[in-house]
Design a protein around this motif. Sequence first.
Motif, PDB file in Angstrom:
ATOM      1  N   TYR A   1      10.831 -22.012 -22.481  1.00  0.00           N
ATOM      2  CA  TYR A   1      10.886 -23.417 -22.111  1.00  0.00           C
ATOM      3  C   TYR A   1      12.352 -23.786 -21.843  1.00  0.00           C
ATOM      4  O   TYR A   1      13.239 -23.381 -22.597  1.00  0.00           O
ATOM      5  N   SER A   2      12.590 -24.579 -20.810  1.00  0.00           N
ATOM      6  CA  SER A   2      13.972 -24.960 -20.455  1.00  0.00           C
ATOM      7  C   SER A   2      14.594 -25.852 -21.516  1.00  0.00           C
ATOM      8  O   SER A   2      15.754 -25.704 -21.867  1.00  0.00           O
ATOM      9  N   ARG A   3      13.787 -26.799 -21.999  1.00  0.00           N
ATOM     10  CA  ARG A   3      14.304 -27.758 -22.987  1.00  0.00           C
ATOM     11  C   ARG A   3      13.301 -27.859 -24.145  1.00  0.00           C
ATOM     12  O   ARG A   3      12.095 -27.891 -23.917  1.00  0.00           O
ATOM     13  N   ILE A   4      13.831 -27.886 -25.356  1.00  0.00           N
ATOM     14  CA  ILE A   4      12.954 -27.985 -26.534  1.00  0.00           C
ATOM     15  C   ILE A   4      13.519 -28.991 -27.531  1.00  0.00           C
ATOM     16  O   ILE A   4      14.743 -29.165 -27.638  1.00  0.00           O
ATOM     17  N   THR A   5      12.609 -29.648 -28.231  1.00  0.00           N
ATOM     18  CA  THR A   5      13.017 -30.473 -29.373  1.00  0.00           C
ATOM     19  C   THR A   5      12.581 -29.699 -30.608  1.00  0.00           C
ATOM     20  O   THR A   5      11.419 -29.280 -30.696  1.00  0.00           O
ATOM     21  N   ILE A   6      13.532 -29.410 -31.489  1.00  0.00           N
ATOM     22  CA  ILE A   6      13.237 -28.561 -32.644  1.00  0.00           C
ATOM     23  C   ILE A   6      13.404 -29.323 -33.951  1.00  0.00           C
ATOM     24  O   ILE A   6      14.129 -30.326 -34.019  1.00  0.00           O
ATOM     25  N   LYS A   7      12.723 -28.815 -34.952  1.00  0.00           N
ATOM     26  CA  LYS A   7      12.879 -29.344 -36.310  1.00  0.00           C
ATOM     27  C   LYS A   7      13.114 -28.148 -37.216  1.00  0.00           C
ATOM     28  O   LYS A   7      12.492 -27.091 -37.032  1.00  0.00           O
ATOM     29  N   ALA A   8      14.035 -28.267 -38.155  1.00  0.00           N
ATOM     30  CA  ALA A   8      14.291 -27.189 -39.112  1.00  0.00           C
ATOM     31  C   ALA A   8      14.913 -27.830 -40.350  1.00  0.00           C
ATOM     32  O   ALA A   8      15.104 -29.055 -40.400  1.00  0.00           O
TER      33      ALA A   8
ATOM     34  N   LEU B   1      17.515 -29.048 -27.532  1.00  0.00           N
ATOM     35  CA  LEU B   1      18.287 -27.915 -27.017  1.00  0.00           C
ATOM     36  C   LEU B   1      17.906 -27.622 -25.578  1.00  0.00           C
ATOM     37  O   LEU B   1      16.762 -27.831 -25.168  1.00  0.00           O
ATOM     38  N   LYS B   2      18.880 -27.103 -24.820  1.00  0.00           N
ATOM     39  CA  LYS B   2      18.612 -26.606 -23.469  1.00  0.00           C
ATOM     40  C   LYS B   2      19.554 -25.433 -23.228  1.00  0.00           C
ATOM     41  O   LYS B   2      20.413 -25.134 -24.055  1.00  0.00           O
ATOM     42  N   GLY B   3      19.365 -24.749 -22.097  1.00  0.00           N
ATOM     43  CA  GLY B   3      20.260 -23.624 -21.775  1.00  0.00           C
ATOM     44  C   GLY B   3      20.126 -22.490 -22.772  1.00  0.00           C
ATOM     45  O   GLY B   3      19.047 -22.271 -23.353  1.00  0.00           O
TER      46      GLY B   3
END
Length: 185
Positions: free
Chosen positions: A124-131, A143-145
Amino acid sequence: MILMKDIIREGHPTLRAKAKEMTFPLSVEDQQLCDDLLEYIVNSQDEELCEKYNLRSGIGLAAPQVNASKRVFALHIPDDEKPLTNFIAINPKIVSHSVEKTYISSGEGCLSVDRDVPGYVPRYSRITIKAYDKEGNEIKKRLKGLPAIAFQHELDHLNGIMFYDHIDENAPYKDIPGAIPFERE
Ligand SMILES: CC(C)(C)[C@H](NC(=O)Nc1cc(F)cc(F)c1)C(=O)N(CC(=O)NO)CC1CCCC1
Ligand SMILES: [Zn+2]
């Protein structure tokens, strides 16, 4: 400190296992594991240490790669338009992602894979993550790139997935519809 001898290679069953969630507060050894993963990546990007300890320079390392089947990985990507440095992701998740895909135009490699496996790895080009961080605080990032690609590569390791599982071996360089390539310099 983690050395190349501590990094398990493809064929080792732990790389195909689903890693277990970490519980808080972290035990002393779990904290040490997190620190060791990050230390390896940072060390591996230091010319002298790389030379001295014969390290393969990397930007990410997941716990299963040092035979610890736990849901944590480290990323250290300093020279990026949006650097992601000293990042330890515990119990990481992708909460949302773009429809658009990307891939590293020269293909992916892996610190646990001692061979070249050609082909595009769709991400995926862009993601929203949780950690969570070591203190148990929730982290949310978009995140992207390369950071986005690396996060997906490392998250795969926690689920027993290797990068080449995503390559269509009959058409490794098959066009990925709508995907925008990530050009390595
Ligand atoms: C296996 C290796 C080739 C060392 C890889 N490094 C890497 O891809 N560096 C890189 C890529 C770019 F597109 C631009 C740039 F500036 C540097 C890496 O560290 N990993 C980490 C790993 O094996 N984790 O388990 C694999 C990468 C594949 C996609 C991102 C991480
Ligand atoms: Zn890898």
